[in-house]
Design a protein around this motif. Sequence first.
Motif, PDB file in Angstrom:
ATOM      1  N   TYR A 126       0.786  -1.331  -0.053  1.00 43.79           N
ATOM      2  CA  TYR A 126       0.103   0.180  -0.024  1.00 43.79           C
ATOM      3  C   TYR A 126       0.858   1.220   0.036  1.00 43.79           C
ATOM      4  CZ  TYR A 126       0.898   0.110   4.994  1.00 43.79           C
ATOM      5  OH  TYR A 126       1.377  -0.005   6.463  1.00 43.79           O
ATOM      6  N   GLY A 127       0.311   2.290  -0.013  1.00 45.26           N
ATOM      7  CA  GLY A 127       1.095   3.563   0.014  1.00 45.26           C
ATOM      8  C   GLY A 127       2.133   3.719  -1.228  1.00 45.26           C
ATOM      9  N   ALA A 128       3.340   4.072  -0.791  1.00 43.00           N
ATOM     10  CA  ALA A 128       4.321   4.229  -1.621  1.00 43.00           C
ATOM     11  C   ALA A 128       4.826   2.885  -2.495  1.00 43.00           C
ATOM     12  CB  ALA A 128       5.652   4.844  -1.001  1.00 43.00           C
TER      13      ALA A 128
ATOM     14  N   MET B 108      12.772   1.101   0.470  1.00 42.54           N
ATOM     15  CA  MET B 108      12.933   1.164   1.969  1.00 42.54           C
ATOM     16  C   MET B 108      11.493   1.562   2.645  1.00 42.54           C
ATOM     17  SD  MET B 108      16.644   2.912   2.044  1.00 42.54           S
ATOM     18  CE  MET B 108      18.040   2.014   1.473  1.00 42.54           C
ATOM     19  N   LEU B 109      10.892   2.574   1.992  1.00 43.02           N
ATOM     20  CA  LEU B 109       9.548   2.984   2.497  1.00 43.02           C
ATOM     21  C   LEU B 109       8.589   1.489   2.745  1.00 43.02           C
ATOM     22  CD1 LEU B 109       8.963   6.300   0.428  1.00 43.02           C
ATOM     23  CD2 LEU B 109       9.161   5.925   2.994  1.00 43.02           C
ATOM     24  N   ASN B 110       8.730   0.615   1.568  1.00 42.57           N
ATOM     25  CA  ASN B 110       7.732  -0.377   1.598  1.00 42.57           C
ATOM     26  C   ASN B 110       8.390  -1.658   2.434  1.00 42.57           C
ATOM     27  OD1 ASN B 110       5.456  -0.137  -0.079  1.00 42.57           O
ATOM     28  ND2 ASN B 110       7.115   0.954  -1.347  1.00 42.57           N
TER      29      ASN B 110
ATOM     30  N   PHE C 257      -1.354  -8.476  10.351  1.00 46.45           N
ATOM     31  CA  PHE C 257      -1.573  -7.556   9.073  1.00 46.45           C
ATOM     32  C   PHE C 257      -3.066  -8.356   8.588  1.00 46.45           C
ATOM     33  CE2 PHE C 257      -1.423  -5.869   4.700  1.00 46.45           C
ATOM     34  CZ  PHE C 257      -1.541  -4.449   4.952  1.00 46.45           C
TER      35      PHE C 257
ATOM     36  N   ARG D   2      -5.594  -3.298  10.567  1.00 46.56           N
ATOM     37  CA  ARG D   2      -6.351  -3.167   9.101  1.00 46.56           C
ATOM     38  C   ARG D   2      -7.397  -4.389   8.908  1.00 46.56           C
ATOM     39  NH1 ARG D   2      -3.206   0.155   4.766  1.00 46.56           N
ATOM     40  NH2 ARG D   2      -2.160   1.511   6.123  1.00 46.56           N
TER      41      ARG D   2
ATOM     42  N   ASN E 286       6.150   4.646   5.493  1.00 46.38           N
ATOM     43  CA  ASN E 286       5.181   4.555   4.039  1.00 46.38           C
ATOM     44  C   ASN E 286       3.945   5.434   4.458  1.00 46.38           C
ATOM     45  OD1 ASN E 286       4.261   3.854   1.744  1.00 46.38           O
ATOM     46  ND2 ASN E 286       3.998   1.678   2.119  1.00 46.38           N
ATOM     47  N   ILE E 287       3.457   5.651   3.443  1.00 45.65           N
ATOM     48  CA  ILE E 287       2.157   6.692   3.490  1.00 45.65           C
ATOM     49  C   ILE E 287       0.976   5.770   4.212  1.00 45.65           C
ATOM     50  CG2 ILE E 287       0.093   7.132   1.990  1.00 45.65           C
ATOM     51  CD1 ILE E 287       2.249   7.748  -0.257  1.00 45.65           C
ATOM     52  N   ASP E 288       0.273   6.167   5.134  1.00 46.34           N
ATOM     53  CA  ASP E 288      -0.760   5.679   6.166  1.00 46.34           C
ATOM     54  C   ASP E 288      -0.338   4.673   6.857  1.00 46.34           C
ATOM     55  OD1 ASP E 288      -2.778   7.114   4.635  1.00 46.34           O
ATOM     56  OD2 ASP E 288      -3.207   5.791   3.308  1.00 46.34           O
ATOM     57  N   ASN E 289       1.209   4.382   7.080  1.00 43.17           N
ATOM     58  CA  ASN E 289       1.626   3.507   7.896  1.00 43.17           C
ATOM     59  C   ASN E 289       1.422   4.089   9.384  1.00 43.17           C
ATOM     60  OD1 ASN E 289       2.705   0.918   8.775  1.00 43.17           O
ATOM     61  ND2 ASN E 289       4.625   1.178   7.640  1.00 43.17           N
TER      62      ASN E 289
ATOM     63  N   PHE F 274       0.796   2.286  11.940  1.00 44.76           N
ATOM     64  CA  PHE F 274       1.511   0.988  12.602  1.00 44.76           C
ATOM     65  C   PHE F 274       3.167   1.217  12.679  1.00 44.76           C
ATOM     66  CE2 PHE F 274       4.022  -2.648  11.578  1.00 44.76           C
ATOM     67  CZ  PHE F 274       3.985  -3.435  12.947  1.00 44.76           C
TER      68      PHE F 274
END
Lengths: 220, 220, 220, 220, 220, 220, 220, 220
Positions: A171-173, B184-186, C20, C47, C196-199, C201
């Motif tokens: 999800y996200g990036a 890295m973000l994921n 998750f 989630r 990450n976006i929306d992360n 957690f």
Amino acid sequence: GFVKIDHHRKRRQGFPEIVFGEGKTAEQILTIVQSLRTRNDSVLVTRISRDKAVFVQKECSDFEYNEIARTLAWVREKPKSVDSYIAIVCAGTSDLSVAEEAAVTAETLGIPVRRIYDVGVAGLHRLLDNIDEIRGATVSVCVAGMEGALPSVLGGLVTNPIIAVPTSIGYGANFNGLSALLSMLNSCASGVSVVNIDNGFGAAYNAAIIYKLVHKGGQL
Amino acid sequence: GFVKIDHHRKRRQGFPEIVFGEGKTAEQILTIVQSLRTRNDSVLVTRISRDKAVFVQKECSDFEYNEIARTLAWVREKPKSVDSYIAIVCAGTSDLSVAEEAAVTAETLGIPVRRIYDVGVAGLHRLLDNIDEIRGATVSVCVAGMEGALPSVLGGLVTNPIIAVPTSIGYGANFNGLSALLSMLNSCASGVSVVNIDNGFGAAYNAAIIYKLVHKGGQL
Amino acid sequence: GFVKIDHHRKRRQGFPEIVFGEGKTAEQILTIVQSLRTRNDSVLVTRISRDKAVFVQKECSDFEYNEIARTLAWVREKPKSVDSYIAIVCAGTSDLSVAEEAAVTAETLGIPVRRIYDVGVAGLHRLLDNIDEIRGATVSVCVAGMEGALPSVLGGLVTNPIIAVPTSIGYGANFNGLSALLSMLNSCASGVSVVNIDNGFGAAYNAAIIYKLVHKGGQL
Amino acid sequence: GFVKIDHHRKRRQGFPEIVFGEGKTAEQILTIVQSLRTRNDSVLVTRISRDKAVFVQKECSDFEYNEIARTLAWVREKPKSVDSYIAIVCAGTSDLSVAEEAAVTAETLGIPVRRIYDVGVAGLHRLLDNIDEIRGATVSVCVAGMEGALPSVLGGLVTNPIIAVPTSIGYGANFNGLSALLSMLNSCASGVSVVNIDNGFGAAYNAAIIYKLVHKGGQL
Amino acid sequence: GFVKIDHHRKRRQGFPEIVFGEGKTAEQILTIVQSLRTRNDSVLVTRISRDKAVFVQKECSDFEYNEIARTLAWVREKPKSVDSYIAIVCAGTSDLSVAEEAAVTAETLGIPVRRIYDVGVAGLHRLLDNIDEIRGATVSVCVAGMEGALPSVLGGLVTNPIIAVPTSIGYGANFNGLSALLSMLNSCASGVSVVNIDNGFGAAYNAAIIYKLVHKGGQL
Amino acid sequence: GFVKIDHHRKRRQGFPEIVFGEGKTAEQILTIVQSLRTRNDSVLVTRISRDKAVFVQKECSDFEYNEIARTLAWVREKPKSVDSYIAIVCAGTSDLSVAEEAAVTAETLGIPVRRIYDVGVAGLHRLLDNIDEIRGATVSVCVAGMEGALPSVLGGLVTNPIIAVPTSIGYGANFNGLSALLSMLNSCASGVSVVNIDNGFGAAYNAAIIYKLVHKGGQL
Amino acid sequence: GFVKIDHHRKRRQGFPEIVFGEGKTAEQILTIVQSLRTRNDSVLVTRISRDKAVFVQKECSDFEYNEIARTLAWVREKPKSVDSYIAIVCAGTSDLSVAEEAAVTAETLGIPVRRIYDVGVAGLHRLLDNIDEIRGATVSVCVAGMEGALPSVLGGLVTNPIIAVPTSIGYGANFNGLSALLSMLNSCASGVSVVNIDNGFGAAYNAAIIYKLVHKGGQL
Amino acid sequence: GFVKIDHHRKRRQGFPEIVFGEGKTAEQILTIVQSLRTRNDSVLVTRISRDKAVFVQKECSDFEYNEIARTLAWVREKPKSVDSYIAIVCAGTSDLSVAEEAAVTAETLGIPVRRIYDVGVAGLHRLLDNIDEIRGATVSVCVAGMEGALPSVLGGLVTNPIIAVPTSIGYGANFNGLSALLSMLNSCASGVSVVNIDNGFGAAYNAAIIYKLVHKGGQL
Ligand SMILES: Nc1ncnc2c1ncn2[C@@H]1O[C@H](COP(=O)(O)O)[C@@H](O)[C@H]1O
Ligand SMILES: Nc1ncnc2c1ncn2[C@@H]1O[C@H](COP(=O)(O)O)[C@@H](O)[C@H]1O
Ligand SMILES: Nc1ncnc2c1ncn2[C@@H]1O[C@H](COP(=O)(O)O)[C@@H](O)[C@H]1O
Ligand SMILES: Nc1ncnc2c1ncn2[C@@H]1O[C@H](COP(=O)(O)O)[C@@H](O)[C@H]1O
Ligand SMILES: [Mg+2]
Ligand SMILES: [Mg+2]
Ligand SMILES: [Mg+2]
Ligand SMILES: [Mg+2]
Ligand SMILES: [Mg+2]
Ligand SMILES: [Mg+2]
Ligand SMILES: [Mg+2]
Ligand SMILES: [Mg+2]
């Protein structure tokens, strides 16, 4: 007709045509499937919903539907068990659907597979515990989503070719698999080539060609 | 004046202001540096070319230029050696420049570092051979380009926080570091947070804050 | 089994595995949750939809569902109240869901949190009114969507580390959180790292590691 | 040392380490190359400029520099001529540099290659005139820039595996090879896998592994 | 009124206005359609759902709905059969919807078309078998998704202009038609120009202008 | 002639044409400039290098070159000092070039400006110390690179319109100003509109129109 | 409470707070709306569905719902008719929703508007027929989707400021409004500034500030 | 040889092969050019620097170099003047280079052209003053950078086909021509098709095919 079935394909390509189910009606799939089964030893439909599969199975009751892989498959004869195999390796449980599409594809093409699932790099011991089985494979299909790091780690541990499949899991990036795709294309490990996001079928097809070349001395 | 130097920063932020050399003339840097050294115990300029550094060193002969990191640094007093440290981990020799920027930044802020370089995931044994030293660190800075898989693997092996730095090293579908950044973000490993592409300074600064918090019981 | 539960994780990583929920069936979640609760002092599913939560709660009636955070959580014992805490800061009411995921995660890991919500930069006084509480936190999680400017402003006002979480809140040129993500990565404030976006957690998990390091003198 | 040379690589991976010349000084390359040649039967440096190559050749006069491929190579013994080979296929004259990197890589790894160049799809007869030679290859490397259509057409004409290499050749909406890369990943032909933009080395390495597997009955 | 119908368009542009159905209510479409039919010899609505079409047909029973093209069309008089024509060429069965939008558009504008469908480049013989019919066309519309290679191959085989239409058919790194769009823009074949993704209407309109120019000696 | 100078522009647009220097030769600029000065009270060339400016100044010795803004300007008469003004606000010293382009543009159009530079959000006190001067402006131009957060904060503090200019200052995930551009477009503060990256000229031109409207009661 | 209503906003910003309906429940909106109406002369909710509006209207029967704009608005007193106005210009009928959001916003803020709709550049006469009315406006809001060319043409024809709003109307290479957004940012016409995709509200708010400045001699 | 010259091209495609100069050495270009001139009535090299052109002209003194277009051209015989022509329309002086590449290409292919330059939409009167000459053309090539709005406006004013060429002229959010490209692909005017960014050659080639079809009754 709405489609020209390619019956010479097996001769030309070594494997019979495989049906891409998405965007076809149940009726169209049934017509194609019935035509293919008369001239081939196996038939495979990928990306087919349960509903359409059930419709086809009414006429073709010996076709098997795989819920997770979303495939409908039929083989005239189970392949005899042999020592060599393709390894289907996947990182997480969310990648199962793509991994199973690869596994069913290879099996329908007559190639033995071994499944090594849920061995993502964030828990390295799971991969190391299974590394010998992967090393024993003629060629591996390596499925991973999110950061797609598994093929890089695997590529440093095994000698034989690895076909990497990025998945759209995340999800996200993650941007629908872009993140895993770029990782795999930039892998600093040698021996890794890549197919489209979520393309379990394509990876297994590539692996199957290599497997057949190796185990038949260069003759498909 | 062209710039307002932030002399209260050390009080407000716990560390003195650090000079970003890019886009400043040698004269401007010299002026800032001379002003900062009178009120602080260390001065650091990042992203400064050799030419500009030499110009500054004429007036400030006790400033040290690091060719690889492209930093110019001065500390009033070397920190006393202690047992705890930050680990600066990097994947390949091409990432050295960013890793060294991180290392020099931490050292100038008075934090001991240990360098664990060239331990990329495509040759896993190199990482595993050094894992105990990384586990011993209060916090790690983890630098990698290309597919940026190292923080994911490391995150599964160590408990303490990891600050990941993607680098722009690579070519083609690397897209100037995008590939490593997205990886890295994921990351599916927990305990990993990320800074900007090639931002060795920022990673070290984050790590330094954490280090100081831990080793001074919450007081910076 | 479809999944290998990682029971050594708490020993290896300092915190038990967190589930998750996305892409898992209610049955699968129940199985995992029952296995985890026997060996851990807390269990967290992120989630997870209300429907699946209700299914699990039939067997596990002491599990609490958080509608906004979409989490299902259980802790054997409430943490004793202490003076130190993590601050969960968020910009607007639309970011609440991500902020609450962070808050619940931290609490389930046994860390006290304080919520400072709806303090976005377009009404600066709201942030300044609450700045002392944020300054008092060991580490902050800072959640913002749209232009994602909050961590930059906060970073200039506090000394301790900030874990920034971009959210996908917004429309148009927001591109599902890309805008906030890029802002945070390019923050000119020091002491900010990004997940990450929306992360929510992931941010809380990072903050929790730092908190534990600080308040236990370097021992997790 | 600045680098840890991986001398066990040949045992682990089947081929000796290959040196990535970009970003290394002439002196560094010389040191590595001298170390490698004592323990291997061939040495290859890729992405090396003429200047650096000339510097190395002063000490290693039997190393050959390939201007187009930008490679520096040495093999102890020329491979004996055999019937089987890898086909290196490329679309236009501008793709020559990448195609030659692939060709030199394969040759240095001891694999015979045949070059089929300038057979892009906009003049189809050129491809059809050479199709039998490509069909005769154990595996093909297929190099194309701009719209990158060649692997799709080739994939429909040959049975054996194709490793596709997008190049950055083109302008405008080519976006430095993105256009060819996406084409190849979306190829509707089966039997095509992809490596990074301009990565002639990687494609040849993959092809070499497959070639060795096939012609040694599964033993590398 | 909510819209200003452009009744001078036929005089100004050579063809009557065509209604873009998406985002208009059935009532709005009916009003426009009734106004247009009194002053023109044909009426065409594109991107109209079956539901809305049925609503319009209640009043306009001689209008024909094309399920695949999602068009609603009416012509006062069928065009007399002539020797010259536009070729509508498409790569796969999934591109049919766009190809049919093009075909219906051209026919409604009074231009004869020939459909050459399912001739994608991965099975080249299908294209070569039909090449004479395409060569005989005044101008071709060439529709393809996925890697969008068909216009490049066709461009090398025919002399007359080709209007290429990328479709959004595909998945993963197809990015909703971006892959085919970039391929077509970067085509190394001359004589190919491109319209928007899925814009069968626009391609046919362009082809119709050219056809009319050619067969009326420059007078529309 | 290679260009048609738009001498009616002042009548039509309220301001004389301004010359975009990039991509024009020194000779071309001189010709245009000489033509413009005869019929206008001011002349402005933007994005002009020192070399070209010097060439023009040989003939037009009363033209002033601004090194930082890269502008060449001439006004017949200095504007009389008045109380109202445009505020040019910028975040960091690296944004100076764009801010100065804006300032010189406004001044050449006859509008008084006040410069409030180096007041980026990471050191909020600098902005708050200057807020009254910004509040006093009829309209503000707000220039920022990196995360581009300044207009959001400013928008919450002032009532009058803000024209935001993203700059390309930054590195890595800044992507040449994309990060600041997206931030500004997604600003949750009202009263902010945006121009192109680095377009100091355009922002000042917009501000000048507003200023003239306000201080001449709606008459330009 | 879940939200801190900003009652000082009218004093600070010149206009009362406007409620963004998306992502809020009907109950939340009702609470906010009732609180706002007691202290302001107008209340506006944007991006609110019919369902939620009906819920609010049960308590607030004098609130008006605009189906196309998706706004819910209330003003204590209709503004007296005056000669000056804001022009809301839009390109096509599909852009109506965004244009109406702008119109309702301006009206609720007490500013007279004139609507000039369906005047896109592909039928230029429609724009030219209405140009005097647009020239008469103090400031224009210019709404366009697809290629977003209208602000560029308009900018060359009028003197006063133009706030451009790209819409997400279109398909294919429109990429949800990116195409129109980039067009507007790159407009070669002066006097054009831009807000976020589909942000009719923001454009009207900007225009309203300018209008008030002009018609109250600089006092809001 | 390094290249296979396609001497049958004129027969197959109606026009002789045109040489793409970029990436070829002066010697290579000379060889190709000398070979082509013996069998064709015209020779054209595009994207060739002045230096290489001068080298070729030493042997081929009757070849003409166009500085702006960067083309080297030779025609055996000037085309006789006729009434019909292709219009080359361009928006600004910065687009001249691409427009001239188109003009020279058409002329070398034996087609008369008329140049209508510097008629961008921000000064509409310039376009309207020249509209009759454009309407008189068999087909137009329309070149524009920045927001690329010209083809949309033109498409609404003329009946005959328009080949649109986006240029990379601009800066910031222009993204090297992406902005103009997307505008043109999304044009709401009918009768517009698009070629690659900066591809003046391709546009002229398309226009030339259409011109020949029209003025030779369908025979090339
Ligand atoms: N909301 C979340 N976002 C990202 N990662 C999560 C989230 N919740 C749990 N995780 C991670 O996901 C892992 C479990 O994944 P799984 O095995 O698929 O349940 C845990 O170890 C966590 O690190
Ligand atoms: N042209 C190339 N492109 C990508 N990878 C390469 C190339 N040449 C060598 N390599 C890889 O780079 C590794 C060596 O990198 P290094 O240690 O930096 O010299 C080798 O193991 C090869 O797998
Ligand atoms: N499928 C389509 N795709 C793109 N443009 C279309 C399509 N159908 C009609 N149009 C164009 O849309 C215009 C009508 O738009 P409208 O006024 O919204 O009905 C016509 O003049 C056509 O040029
Ligand atoms: N400026 C240009 N842009 C794109 N394609 C070109 C250009 N000039 C020539 N070409 C094409 O490039 C082909 C020749 O390429 P080459 O064989 O590399 O010289 C010709 O057949 C033309 O179709
Ligand atoms: Mg390997
Ligand atoms: Mg960890
Ligand atoms: Mg800070
Ligand atoms: Mg094949
Ligand atoms: Mg052709
Ligand atoms: Mg404001
Ligand atoms: Mg204007
Ligand atoms: Mg037209």
